[in-house]
Design a protein around this motif. Structure first.
Motif, PDB file in Angstrom:
ATOM      1  N   GLU A  52      98.580  89.829  -5.597  1.00 48.91           N
ATOM      2  CA  GLU A  52      97.577  90.906  -5.494  1.00 48.91           C
ATOM      3  C   GLU A  52      96.547  90.654  -4.580  1.00 48.91           C
ATOM      4  O   GLU A  52      96.095  89.861  -4.372  1.00 48.91           O
ATOM      5  CB  GLU A  52      97.013  91.138  -6.898  1.00 48.91           C
ATOM      6  N   SER A  53      96.098  91.917  -4.029  1.00 45.44           N
ATOM      7  CA  SER A  53      94.606  91.736  -2.927  1.00 45.44           C
ATOM      8  C   SER A  53      93.945  93.099  -3.259  1.00 45.44           C
ATOM      9  O   SER A  53      94.774  94.006  -3.040  1.00 45.44           O
ATOM     10  CB  SER A  53      95.268  91.246  -1.777  1.00 45.44           C
ATOM     11  N   SER A  54      92.717  93.120  -3.026  1.00 44.66           N
ATOM     12  CA  SER A  54      92.039  94.313  -2.764  1.00 44.66           C
ATOM     13  C   SER A  54      90.817  93.896  -1.969  1.00 44.66           C
ATOM     14  O   SER A  54      90.324  92.862  -2.087  1.00 44.66           O
ATOM     15  CB  SER A  54      91.723  95.011  -3.900  1.00 44.66           C
ATOM     16  N   SER A  55      90.333  94.748  -1.110  1.00 44.91           N
ATOM     17  CA  SER A  55      89.458  94.621  -0.048  1.00 44.91           C
ATOM     18  C   SER A  55      88.538  95.860  -0.124  1.00 44.91           C
ATOM     19  O   SER A  55      88.772  96.957  -0.484  1.00 44.91           O
ATOM     20  CB  SER A  55      89.948  94.641   1.197  1.00 44.91           C
ATOM     21  N   MET A  56      87.171  95.694   0.191  1.00 43.01           N
ATOM     22  CA  MET A  56      86.229  96.657   0.215  1.00 43.01           C
ATOM     23  C   MET A  56      85.047  95.833   1.280  1.00 43.01           C
ATOM     24  O   MET A  56      85.123  95.082   1.604  1.00 43.01           O
ATOM     25  CB  MET A  56      85.582  96.861  -0.921  1.00 43.01           C
ATOM     26  N   GLY A  57      84.288  96.949   1.875  1.00 38.91           N
ATOM     27  CA  GLY A  57      83.345  96.753   2.972  1.00 38.91           C
ATOM     28  C   GLY A  57      82.145  97.637   2.698  1.00 38.91           C
ATOM     29  O   GLY A  57      82.256  98.877   2.589  1.00 38.91           O
ATOM     30  N   ALA A  58      80.959  97.303   3.131  1.00 35.73           N
ATOM     31  CA  ALA A  58      79.897  97.922   3.009  1.00 35.73           C
ATOM     32  C   ALA A  58      78.719  97.296   3.835  1.00 35.73           C
ATOM     33  O   ALA A  58      78.430  96.034   3.600  1.00 35.73           O
ATOM     34  CB  ALA A  58      79.327  98.376   1.816  1.00 35.73           C
ATOM     35  N   LEU A  59      77.965  97.949   4.467  1.00 36.05           N
ATOM     36  CA  LEU A  59      76.690  97.211   5.147  1.00 36.05           C
ATOM     37  C   LEU A  59      76.884  96.217   5.858  1.00 36.05           C
ATOM     38  O   LEU A  59      76.349  95.188   6.001  1.00 36.05           O
ATOM     39  CB  LEU A  59      75.795  97.295   4.192  1.00 36.05           C
ATOM     40  N   GLY A  60      78.066  96.121   6.868  1.00 31.37           N
ATOM     41  CA  GLY A  60      78.523  95.061   7.629  1.00 31.37           C
ATOM     42  C   GLY A  60      79.082  93.631   6.897  1.00 31.37           C
ATOM     43  O   GLY A  60      79.215  92.917   7.388  1.00 31.37           O
ATOM     44  N   MET A  61      79.209  93.837   5.660  1.00 28.78           N
ATOM     45  CA  MET A  61      79.871  92.808   4.779  1.00 28.78           C
ATOM     46  C   MET A  61      81.202  93.208   4.483  1.00 28.78           C
ATOM     47  O   MET A  61      81.476  94.550   4.017  1.00 28.78           O
ATOM     48  CB  MET A  61      79.222  92.501   3.487  1.00 28.78           C
ATOM     49  N   SER A  62      82.074  92.473   4.242  1.00 28.42           N
ATOM     50  CA  SER A  62      83.345  92.760   3.695  1.00 28.42           C
ATOM     51  C   SER A  62      83.879  91.808   2.492  1.00 28.42           C
ATOM     52  O   SER A  62      83.339  90.555   2.645  1.00 28.42           O
ATOM     53  CB  SER A  62      84.719  92.699   4.795  1.00 28.42           C
ATOM     54  N   GLY A  63      84.625  92.244   1.634  1.00 29.68           N
ATOM     55  CA  GLY A  63      84.948  91.455   0.509  1.00 29.68           C
ATOM     56  C   GLY A  63      86.414  91.479   0.271  1.00 29.68           C
ATOM     57  O   GLY A  63      87.000  92.597   0.175  1.00 29.68           O
ATOM     58  N   THR A  64      87.054  90.487  -0.335  1.00 26.25           N
ATOM     59  CA  THR A  64      88.502  90.608  -0.708  1.00 26.25           C
ATOM     60  C   THR A  64      88.804  89.802  -2.006  1.00 26.25           C
ATOM     61  O   THR A  64      88.053  88.562  -1.903  1.00 26.25           O
ATOM     62  CB  THR A  64      89.403  90.025   0.619  1.00 26.25           C
ATOM     63  N   ALA A  65      89.270  90.406  -2.771  1.00 23.21           N
ATOM     64  CA  ALA A  65      89.717  89.755  -4.223  1.00 23.21           C
ATOM     65  C   ALA A  65      91.225  89.508  -3.890  1.00 23.21           C
ATOM     66  O   ALA A  65      91.720  90.413  -3.719  1.00 23.21           O
ATOM     67  CB  ALA A  65      89.296  90.411  -5.373  1.00 23.21           C
ATOM     68  N   ALA A  66      91.676  88.184  -4.162  1.00 25.16           N
ATOM     69  CA  ALA A  66      93.137  88.032  -4.058  1.00 25.16           C
ATOM     70  C   ALA A  66      93.697  87.256  -5.205  1.00 25.16           C
ATOM     71  O   ALA A  66      92.780  86.287  -5.854  1.00 25.16           O
ATOM     72  CB  ALA A  66      93.507  87.071  -2.741  1.00 25.16           C
ATOM     73  N   ILE A  67      94.814  87.243  -5.863  1.00 26.82           N
ATOM     74  CA  ILE A  67      95.162  86.618  -6.778  1.00 26.82           C
ATOM     75  C   ILE A  67      96.576  86.125  -6.614  1.00 26.82           C
ATOM     76  O   ILE A  67      97.362  86.826  -6.025  1.00 26.82           O
ATOM     77  CB  ILE A  67      95.135  87.834  -8.243  1.00 26.82           C
ATOM     78  N   TRP A  68      96.648  84.956  -7.021  1.00 23.67           N
ATOM     79  CA  TRP A  68      98.098  84.316  -7.004  1.00 23.67           C
ATOM     80  C   TRP A  68      98.812  83.951  -8.278  1.00 23.67           C
ATOM     81  O   TRP A  68      98.074  83.185  -9.089  1.00 23.67           O
ATOM     82  CB  TRP A  68      98.106  82.817  -5.886  1.00 23.67           C
ATOM     83  N   THR A  69      99.963  84.528  -8.540  1.00 29.06           N
ATOM     84  CA  THR A  69     100.338  84.439  -9.795  1.00 29.06           C
ATOM     85  C   THR A  69     101.626  83.378  -9.750  1.00 29.06           C
ATOM     86  O   THR A  69     102.236  83.620  -8.856  1.00 29.06           O
ATOM     87  CB  THR A  69     100.703  85.467 -10.479  1.00 29.06           C
TER      88      THR A  69
END
Length: 94
Positions: A52-69
């Motif tokens: 699973e993976s989800s991403s978001m970005g705001a104000l020049g920053m990006s973030g991703t949360a990733a899960i390996w099962t």
């Protein structure tokens, strides 16, 4: 049963056993190799494509949360601007 049919039926079983013997990449040893500052691609090279993976970005920053099962364990990694900032290992409850 003909020899050709036996080979056809046996091939998937052999493949499944070979894959099972490789073991899961989702384990404490692999988790310990993940270090703060590693790139997202380095982690993917280590663990494979996340479940699973989800991403978001705001104000020049990006973030991703990733899960390996994997078999009995989960590795979660938070990336900020493509670099590891937080990681967690969770063993499945029996």
């Amino acid at each position: 049963m003909t020899p050709k049919l036996c080979r056809r039926l046996l091939a998937p079983v052999v493949l499944a056993l070979a894959l099972a013997a490789c073991g899961s990449k989702i384990n404490e040893e692999q988790f310990s190799r993940i270090e703060d500052g590693m790139s997202e691609q380095q982690v993917i090279d280590l663990l494979g494509t996340p479940s699973e993976s989800s991403s978001m970005g705001a104000l020049g920053m990006s973030g991703t949360a990733a899960i390996w099962t994997g078999a009995g364990a989960t590795i979660s990694v938070q990336f900020v601007n493509g670099k590891v900032r937080l990681k967690q290992f969770t063993r499945a409850k029996p």
